[in-house]
Design a protein around this motif. Structure first.
Motif, short mmCIF file in Angstrom:
data_model
loop_
_atom_site.label_atom_id
_atom_site.label_comp_id
_atom_site.label_asym_id
_atom_site.label_seq_id
_atom_site.Cartn_x
_atom_site.Cartn_y
_atom_site.Cartn_z
N MET A 32 50.56 58.00 14.05
CA MET A 32 50.36 57.29 15.14
C MET A 32 48.90 56.47 15.08
O MET A 32 48.12 57.02 14.27
N HIS A 33 48.91 55.36 15.78
CA HIS A 33 47.71 54.65 15.93
C HIS A 33 46.36 55.19 16.09
O HIS A 33 46.44 56.40 16.82
N THR A 34 45.32 54.76 15.84
CA THR A 34 43.89 55.54 15.91
C THR A 34 43.49 55.54 17.14
O THR A 34 42.69 56.52 17.46
N ARG A 35 44.04 54.80 18.00
CA ARG A 35 43.74 55.05 19.43
C ARG A 35 44.27 56.31 19.95
O ARG A 35 43.76 56.70 21.23
N HIS A 36 45.01 57.02 19.42
CA HIS A 36 45.41 58.20 20.06
C HIS A 36 44.63 59.61 19.22
O HIS A 36 45.22 60.64 19.24
N ALA A 37 43.50 59.19 19.02
CA ALA A 37 42.70 60.39 18.12
C ALA A 37 42.50 61.41 19.02
O ALA A 37 42.29 62.44 18.37
N ARG A 38 42.17 61.39 20.34
CA ARG A 38 41.95 62.32 21.21
C ARG A 38 43.22 63.44 21.42
O ARG A 38 43.19 64.46 21.43
N LEU A 39 44.66 62.79 21.37
CA LEU A 39 45.49 63.33 21.14
C LEU A 39 45.76 64.20 19.83
O LEU A 39 46.23 65.47 19.90
N PHE A 40 45.28 63.47 18.74
CA PHE A 40 45.62 64.38 17.50
C PHE A 40 44.43 65.60 17.63
O PHE A 40 44.77 66.43 16.95
N ASP A 41 43.15 65.45 18.28
CA ASP A 41 42.36 66.65 18.46
C ASP A 41 43.09 67.72 19.10
O ASP A 41 43.02 68.85 18.68
N THR A 42 43.99 67.37 20.10
CA THR A 42 44.57 68.32 20.95
C THR A 42 45.45 69.12 19.78
O THR A 42 45.80 70.26 20.05
N LEU A 43 46.43 68.20 18.97
CA LEU A 43 47.39 68.95 18.20
C LEU A 43 46.86 69.79 17.35
O LEU A 43 47.27 70.83 16.81
N LEU A 44 45.56 69.53 16.62
CA LEU A 44 44.75 70.36 15.82
C LEU A 44 44.49 71.69 16.56
O LEU A 44 44.71 72.67 15.81
N ARG A 45 44.13 71.50 17.87
CA ARG A 45 43.76 72.40 18.67
C ARG A 45 44.89 73.39 18.69
O ARG A 45 45.05 74.78 18.75
N LEU A 46 45.93 72.88 19.09
CA LEU A 46 47.27 73.60 19.46
C LEU A 46 47.98 74.36 18.35
O LEU A 46 48.65 75.26 18.49
#
Length: 106
Positions: A32-46
């Protein structure tokens, strides 16, 4: 994992996930677009043990790619996805997921 977190993870996978592999091992990816960086942080945590690659800048696109393979795939994602009735939720996702599992003996 909370019910909300599990729903978020599975929702992202159903909506944006790619179920495949590299010919040697299975993987699940989300790009996904880089604007979703915080969502990716969440995926890494989950999903501990998953990886985030990028940011990539290619052809006017700016994106990250999140990937799960190996033990995190087998221990975390496969059991959650197997618990869903994917066939009734999304034919395409069910087909891709089933194909990945068959191809890689999961």
């Amino acid at each position: 994992m909370s019910t909300f977190d599990q729903g978020l993870l599975l929702g992202v996978l159903i909506g944006e996930g790619h179920f495949g592999g590299d010919g040697k091992q299975p993987h699940v990816t989300v790009r996904m677009h880089t604007r979703h960086a915080r969502l990716f942080d969440t995926l890494l945590r989950l999903c501990p043990g998953s990886r985030l690659y990028g940011p990539y800048h290619h052809g006017g696109r700016h994106y990250y790619q999140w990937m799960v393979r190996g033990e995190p795939l087998r221990a975390t994602l496969i059991p959650m996805l197997d618990a869903l009735d994917l066939e009734t939720l999304d034919d395409h996702v069910h087909e891709r997921y089933t194909e990945m599992k068959t191809r890689y003996g999961l």
